[in-house]
Motif scaffolding. Sequence first.
Motif, PDB file in Angstrom:
ATOM      1  N   LEU A  77     -21.819  34.753   8.767  1.00 22.54           N
ATOM      2  CA  LEU A  77     -20.619  35.048   7.999  1.00 22.54           C
ATOM      3  C   LEU A  77     -20.863  36.227   7.062  1.00 22.54           C
ATOM      4  N   THR A  78     -19.845  37.040   6.864  1.00 20.91           N
ATOM      5  CA  THR A  78     -19.869  38.066   5.820  1.00 20.91           C
ATOM      6  C   THR A  78     -19.412  37.401   4.520  1.00 20.91           C
ATOM      7  N   GLY A  79     -19.404  38.152   3.443  1.00 23.13           N
ATOM      8  CA  GLY A  79     -18.879  37.609   2.182  1.00 23.13           C
ATOM      9  C   GLY A  79     -17.427  37.177   2.326  1.00 23.13           C
ATOM     10  N   ALA A  80     -16.622  38.056   2.937  1.00 18.82           N
ATOM     11  CA  ALA A  80     -15.208  37.720   3.157  1.00 18.82           C
ATOM     12  C   ALA A  80     -15.072  36.528   4.096  1.00 18.82           C
ATOM     13  N   GLY A  81     -15.929  36.463   5.112  1.00 20.33           N
ATOM     14  CA  GLY A  81     -15.904  35.340   6.043  1.00 20.33           C
ATOM     15  C   GLY A  81     -16.261  34.032   5.363  1.00 20.33           C
ATOM     16  N   SER A  82     -17.240  34.068   4.459  1.00 19.85           N
ATOM     17  CA  SER A  82     -17.630  32.865   3.711  1.00 19.85           C
ATOM     18  C   SER A  82     -16.485  32.366   2.842  1.00 19.85           C
ATOM     19  N   GLU A  83     -15.815  33.301   2.179  1.00 23.02           N
ATOM     20  CA  GLU A  83     -14.681  32.911   1.328  1.00 23.02           C
ATOM     21  C   GLU A  83     -13.572  32.285   2.160  1.00 23.02           C
ATOM     22  N   LEU A  84     -13.220  32.931   3.273  1.00 20.36           N
ATOM     23  CA  LEU A  84     -12.170  32.391   4.129  1.00 20.36           C
ATOM     24  C   LEU A  84     -12.600  31.064   4.746  1.00 20.36           C
ATOM     25  N   ALA A  85     -13.865  30.956   5.122  1.00 20.69           N
ATOM     26  CA  ALA A  85     -14.370  29.712   5.714  1.00 20.69           C
ATOM     27  C   ALA A  85     -14.192  28.552   4.737  1.00 20.69           C
ATOM     28  N   GLU A  86     -14.516  28.767   3.473  1.00 14.34           N
ATOM     29  CA  GLU A  86     -14.366  27.697   2.470  1.00 14.34           C
ATOM     30  C   GLU A  86     -12.912  27.270   2.331  1.00 14.34           C
ATOM     31  N   VAL A  87     -12.007  28.249   2.236  1.00  9.84           N
ATOM     32  CA  VAL A  87     -10.582  27.945   2.097  1.00  9.84           C
ATOM     33  C   VAL A  87     -10.075  27.235   3.350  1.00  9.84           C
ATOM     34  N   PHE A  88     -10.417  27.777   4.515  1.00  8.81           N
ATOM     35  CA  PHE A  88      -9.985  27.187   5.777  1.00  8.81           C
ATOM     36  C   PHE A  88     -10.540  25.771   5.924  1.00  8.81           C
ATOM     37  N   PHE A  89     -11.822  25.591   5.635  1.00 10.33           N
ATOM     38  CA  PHE A  89     -12.463  24.277   5.748  1.00 10.33           C
ATOM     39  C   PHE A  89     -11.777  23.261   4.830  1.00 10.33           C
ATOM     40  N   THR A  90     -11.551  23.650   3.580  1.00 16.52           N
ATOM     41  CA  THR A  90     -10.935  22.736   2.611  1.00 16.52           C
ATOM     42  C   THR A  90      -9.543  22.330   3.061  1.00 16.52           C
ATOM     43  N   GLU A  91      -8.744  23.311   3.481  1.00 11.49           N
ATOM     44  CA  GLU A  91      -7.374  23.027   3.917  1.00 11.49           C
ATOM     45  C   GLU A  91      -7.364  22.197   5.199  1.00 11.49           C
ATOM     46  N   THR A  92      -8.213  22.537   6.138  1.00 10.63           N
ATOM     47  CA  THR A  92      -8.255  21.803   7.402  1.00 10.63           C
ATOM     48  C   THR A  92      -8.746  20.368   7.168  1.00 10.63           C
ATOM     49  N   SER A  93      -9.753  20.207   6.310  1.00  8.71           N
ATOM     50  CA  SER A  93     -10.234  18.853   5.982  1.00  8.71           C
ATOM     51  C   SER A  93      -9.110  18.013   5.384  1.00  8.71           C
ATOM     52  N   LEU A 126      -8.031   9.027  22.750  1.00 12.95           N
ATOM     53  CA  LEU A 126      -9.001  10.064  22.371  1.00 12.95           C
ATOM     54  C   LEU A 126      -8.501  11.465  22.728  1.00 12.95           C
ATOM     55  N   VAL A 127      -7.923  11.605  23.917  1.00 12.68           N
ATOM     56  CA  VAL A 127      -7.417  12.924  24.324  1.00 12.68           C
ATOM     57  C   VAL A 127      -6.274  13.354  23.409  1.00 12.68           C
ATOM     58  N   ARG A 128      -5.360  12.450  23.132  1.00 14.42           N
ATOM     59  CA  ARG A 128      -4.238  12.808  22.261  1.00 14.42           C
ATOM     60  C   ARG A 128      -4.722  13.077  20.839  1.00 14.42           C
ATOM     61  N   SER A 129      -5.756  12.385  20.394  1.00 11.85           N
ATOM     62  CA  SER A 129      -6.347  12.656  19.078  1.00 11.85           C
ATOM     63  C   SER A 129      -6.955  14.051  19.031  1.00 11.85           C
ATOM     64  N   ALA A 130      -7.616  14.442  20.111  1.00 10.66           N
ATOM     65  CA  ALA A 130      -8.193  15.790  20.173  1.00 10.66           C
ATOM     66  C   ALA A 130      -7.088  16.837  20.070  1.00 10.66           C
ATOM     67  N   PHE A 131      -5.976  16.617  20.754  1.00 11.05           N
ATOM     68  CA  PHE A 131      -4.851  17.549  20.661  1.00 11.05           C
ATOM     69  C   PHE A 131      -4.306  17.595  19.237  1.00 11.05           C
ATOM     70  N   LEU A 132      -4.269  16.460  18.587  1.00 12.61           N
ATOM     71  CA  LEU A 132      -3.777  16.384  17.212  1.00 12.61           C
ATOM     72  C   LEU A 132      -4.655  17.200  16.274  1.00 12.61           C
ATOM     73  N   VAL A 133      -5.959  17.060  16.379  1.00 10.35           N
ATOM     74  CA  VAL A 133      -6.888  17.820  15.535  1.00 10.35           C
ATOM     75  C   VAL A 133      -6.818  19.302  15.880  1.00 10.35           C
ATOM     76  N   ASN A 134      -6.722  19.638  17.163  1.00 13.35           N
ATOM     77  CA  ASN A 134      -6.579  21.045  17.551  1.00 13.35           C
ATOM     78  C   ASN A 134      -5.313  21.656  16.961  1.00 13.35           C
ATOM     79  N   ALA A 135      -4.245  20.887  16.883  1.00 15.34           N
ATOM     80  CA  ALA A 135      -2.999  21.381  16.287  1.00 15.34           C
ATOM     81  C   ALA A 135      -3.190  21.661  14.797  1.00 15.34           C
ATOM     82  N   VAL A 136      -3.981  20.839  14.124  1.00 13.15           N
ATOM     83  CA  VAL A 136      -4.273  21.076  12.711  1.00 13.15           C
ATOM     84  C   VAL A 136      -5.040  22.390  12.555  1.00 13.15           C
ATOM     85  N   TYR A 137      -6.054  22.606  13.396  1.00 14.66           N
ATOM     86  CA  TYR A 137      -6.796  23.873  13.369  1.00 14.66           C
ATOM     87  C   TYR A 137      -5.842  25.050  13.570  1.00 14.66           C
TER      88      TYR A 137
END
Length: 151
Positions: A88-104, A7-18
């Motif tokens: 979120l601002t408009g720019a923040g919403s746009e970046l959030a969607e892109v970041f979320f999609t890529e991170t997912s 679990l700890v190593r998995s958390a590090f793995l996901v943090n690295a993706v972020y």
Amino acid sequence: MGIATALVRSAFLVNAVYADSGREHGITAQQGQLLCVLMLKPYGMRELGAVLGLAKSSLTGLVDRSVQRGLVRREADPEDGRAVRVALTGAGSELAEVFFTETSRRVEALTDGVDAPDRELLAALLGRLVLENKVPVVFRESCENASASRG
């Protein structure tokens, strides 16, 4: 490998993706987490600190830097005139969607070498662990996952 180590190593793995996703979009991993949390709704500072697990000073710095980048804004809390919410601002919403999609996509790809039945079992077990421990919703369900889990 024992459960604690896994679990700890998995958390590090996901943090690295972020961190990798964040670097590609010019933000820190914590800013990426902030954007993903705020995709769900605006939060008051106290509640946001609890969700992100940050002390007040760390959260204030994170929000300040995100405001300066034009990703979030502070707004009056409609229920408490003395309090502020972060949204979120408009720019923040746009970046959030892109970041979320890529991170997912990247997090999903971590299990590419696992067959479908084991992926389903892993998702079920981790989902149960998250629910039993009342982990706040910090990452919305992706469209693919939501439709698959309803299917």
